[in-house]
Design an enzyme around this catalytic site. Structure first.
Site, PDB file in Angstrom:
ATOM      1  N   ASP A   1      11.006 -31.896  14.152  1.00 48.78           N
ATOM      2  CA  ASP A   1      10.836 -31.585  15.581  1.00 48.78           C
ATOM      3  C   ASP A   1      11.561 -32.487  16.585  1.00 48.78           C
ATOM      4  O   ASP A   1      11.534 -33.708  16.448  1.00 48.78           O
ATOM      5  CB  ASP A   1       9.367 -31.705  15.976  1.00 48.78           C
ATOM      6  CG  ASP A   1       8.418 -31.057  15.014  1.00 48.78           C
ATOM      7  OD1 ASP A   1       8.874 -30.356  14.115  1.00 48.78           O
ATOM      8  OD2 ASP A   1       7.203 -31.257  15.184  1.00 48.78           O
TER       9      ASP A   1
ATOM     10  N   GLU B   1       0.982 -25.646  16.839  1.00 46.91           N
ATOM     11  CA  GLU B   1       1.621 -26.959  16.893  1.00 46.91           C
ATOM     12  C   GLU B   1       2.541 -27.046  18.114  1.00 46.91           C
ATOM     13  O   GLU B   1       3.003 -26.044  18.654  1.00 46.91           O
ATOM     14  CB  GLU B   1       2.452 -27.179  15.619  1.00 46.91           C
ATOM     15  CG  GLU B   1       1.634 -27.094  14.327  1.00 46.91           C
ATOM     16  CD  GLU B   1       2.412 -27.537  13.099  1.00 46.91           C
ATOM     17  OE1 GLU B   1       1.905 -28.401  12.380  1.00 46.91           O
ATOM     18  OE2 GLU B   1       3.527 -27.019  12.848  1.00 46.91           O
TER      19      GLU B   1
HETATM   20  C1  FRU Z   1       5.636 -29.419  13.435  1.00 47.88           C
HETATM   21  C2  FRU Z   1       4.863 -30.577  12.869  1.00 47.88           C
HETATM   22  C3  FRU Z   1       4.009 -31.216  13.938  1.00 47.88           C
HETATM   23  C4  FRU Z   1       3.843 -32.607  13.449  1.00 47.88           C
HETATM   24  C5  FRU Z   1       5.166 -32.882  12.806  1.00 47.88           C
HETATM   25  C6  FRU Z   1       5.117 -33.790  11.626  1.00 47.88           C
HETATM   26  O1  FRU Z   1       6.832 -29.145  12.825  1.00 47.88           O
HETATM   27  O2  FRU Z   1       4.085 -30.143  11.776  1.00 47.88           O
HETATM   28  O3  FRU Z   1       2.808 -30.532  14.199  1.00 47.88           O
HETATM   29  O4  FRU Z   1       3.562 -33.486  14.504  1.00 47.88           O
HETATM   30  O5  FRU Z   1       5.706 -31.633  12.432  1.00 47.88           O
HETATM   31  O6  FRU Z   1       6.396 -34.165  11.207  1.00 47.88           O
END
Ligand code: FRU
Length: 495
Positions: free
Chosen positions: A39, A223
């Site tokens: 992300d 998320e």
């Molecule tokens: C989304 C996610 C988030 C988390 C991160 C962990 O892609 O699952 O919710 O903070 O990636 O790397």
């Protein structure tokens, strides 16, 4: 003082980034400095530059204990890497510094708000992540984690909400100067919700309300939320896990969701009106936005997806890149996107062909390359029956190709990277129902940056994004039609 864990990560990335040659990376999309990226995090402006942080595991090309990678840019196309910003080095985040956001404080410092994760062993011997919200404050390069971390914990959760799924805070300032943050959470029904918190100093937070509830409509856990006003409407962007498909709108697995509606700032009440996917292609997840100094809302997503990220590069040096920065706007209840206009400054060698009759495989003079910006308008040939299918093939040679094709009778656009060189049985195709009349007229703008294609349909009304790891010598672009159609094309190299 930077911790040993952070110093090691910084030393490692500096020592190893040189093994990645220029050709092995995209030219103007931000990719992982070394190792793994997911992300976008903390996409913001600080001291006159755009800052982008990212979920980062420098030591391998697979996900591991999350650090925050860091890069800055003035035009969102040329990026400069900075040292990793934070590392999992405290009790409350020892298993990962998960996603979050950033903001400039009134005293000129930059505040990062992120999810701290540690694993708790349950009586049965299994592991469960405990997730809390934390902050780190710094000068744009070095950050100090706040000694009172975590700043939002399970005590601040509404009844029934899980302490294991509570993450990805997006921070912003309310009109009165106080702070708000929105985080993803899992309520008792097992699906998702977005929780709104408020603070006067960005350090002491109180729960305000549930801003949006999934109620098991779009996947389960939500998320990476973002929330902002756009063209008189209010927009929630979030990335649901465990989606069930709904026609061509939502696909199985990890998806994206845009809710458009109204927001009463007095009562902090969001009313949903419209919903849609953000991107209809294969590789897109967890986007974040920033407001540019000239008032444009700009969005960047992770140009991969959890369900498809087993498609590994052959070199194994870095994995994961961001999408193009996209200007977004709301029009007639829909989210529109187009590549940021700064991209036009990279255009070279204009090639134009008008009213080309396509009734079989067609190559056009000057149309090839892997760093390309091309706009193509397709229409039926008036003298003939409506064509069956029009295809555009790129990253192509005798062995490889990726195809975008349009079937006017069903109004379906498909992206297909089955022949791009992948040796894994992950998703290679995706379809999108193109909105509007079924009259065989369609317009696409395709941006290629070595290992990706972003296809903007009908002025950005829908977008399809996919990555591929095809050798660069496959640089042919060709057109084909079952039946006959006419096309206009304007094509540029990007430099
Ligand atoms: C989304 C996610 C988030 C988390 C991160 C962990 O892609 O699952 O919710 O903070 O990636 O790397």
């Amino acid at each position: 003082m930077n911790s040993q864990t952070l110093r090691e990560a910084r030393k490692y990335e500096e020592a190893t980034e040189k093994i990645v040659t220029e050709q092995e990376r995209p030219a103007f999309h931000l990719s992982s400095r070394i190792g793994w990226m997911n992300d976008p995090n903390g996409f913001s402006i600080y001291q006159g530059q755009y800052h982008m942080f990212y979920q980062y595991h420098p030591y391998s090309c697979i996900w591991g204990p999350m650090h925050w990678g860091h890069a800055v840019s003035r035009d969102l196309l040329h990026w400069e890497y900075l040292p990793a910003a934070i590392a999992p080095d405290c009790l409350y985040d020892r298993d990962g510094c998960f996603s979050g956001s950033a903001i400039e404080m009134p005293d000129g410092r930059q505040l990062l708000m992120y999810t701290g994760v540690y694993n708790e062993v349950d009586p049965a011997g299994g592991k469960k992540e405990v997730q809390t919200q934390c902050i780190a404050i710094g000068d744009g390069i070095d950050y100090e984690k706040y000694e009172g971390n975590p700043v939002i914990t399970e005590k601040d959760l509404p009844e029934g909400a899980s302490r294991n799924d509570f993450r990805d805070p997006k921070i912003w300032r309310a009109p009165d100067g106080s702070y708000r943050c929105l985080a993803g959470s899992r309520p008792a029904d097992g699906s998702g919700q977005l929780l709104l918190y408020g603070s006067d100093d960005a350090i002491h937070w109180t729960f305000r309300k549930v801003l949006a509830e999934n109620r098991n409509r779009y996947g389960l856990m939500w998320e990476c939320p973002d929330f902002f006003e756009l063209n008189g409407k209010w927009v929630i962007l979030t990335s649901p896990q465990d989606m069930l498909p709904q026609d061509f709108e939502y696909h199985n697995g990890n998806g994206t969701l845009c809710l458009i509606g109204d927001y009463d700032q007095e009562t902090e009440t969001f009313t949903e009106q419209y919903n849609q996917s953000i991107d209809y292609g294969i590789d897109f997840y967890a986007p974040q936005t920033v407001l540019s100094p000239d008032g444009r809302r700009i969005m960047i997503g992770w140009m991969q997806n959890w369900d498809t990220c087993n498609l590994k590069t052959s070199h194994g040096k870095w994995y994961g890149q961001m999408t193009l920065p996209r200007e977004i706007w709301v029009q007639n209840g829909r989210l529109y996107q187009k590549p940021i206009r700064e991209l036009e400054e990279l255009r070279r060698n204009r090639v134009e062909h008008r009213d080309v009759k396509v009734g079989g495989p067609t190559l056009l003079e000057g149309v090839r390359g892997r760093l390309v910006d091309m706009e193509i308008s397709i229409r039926p040939d008036e003298a003939e029956e409506m064509y069956q299918k029009f295809s555009i093939r790129f990253a192509r040679n005798d062995i490889y190709q990726t195809t975008v094709s349009f079937r006017p009778h069903e109004s379906v656009m498909k992206i297909d990277r089955k022949f791009s060189g992948s040796r894994r049985a992950v998703i290679h195709q995706r379809r999108c129902k193109v909105l509007g009349k079924h009259d065989g007229r369609i317009n696409v703008r395709i941006i290629l940056d070595r290992y990706s294609a972003e296809v903007f349909i009908n002025g950005g009304e829908q977008v399809m994004t996919a990555t591929f790891h095809t050798p660069l010598e496959a640089d042919e672009i060709s057109f084909n039609c079952t039946g006959t159609a006419r096309m206009d094309i304007v094509k540029y190299d990007l430099q």
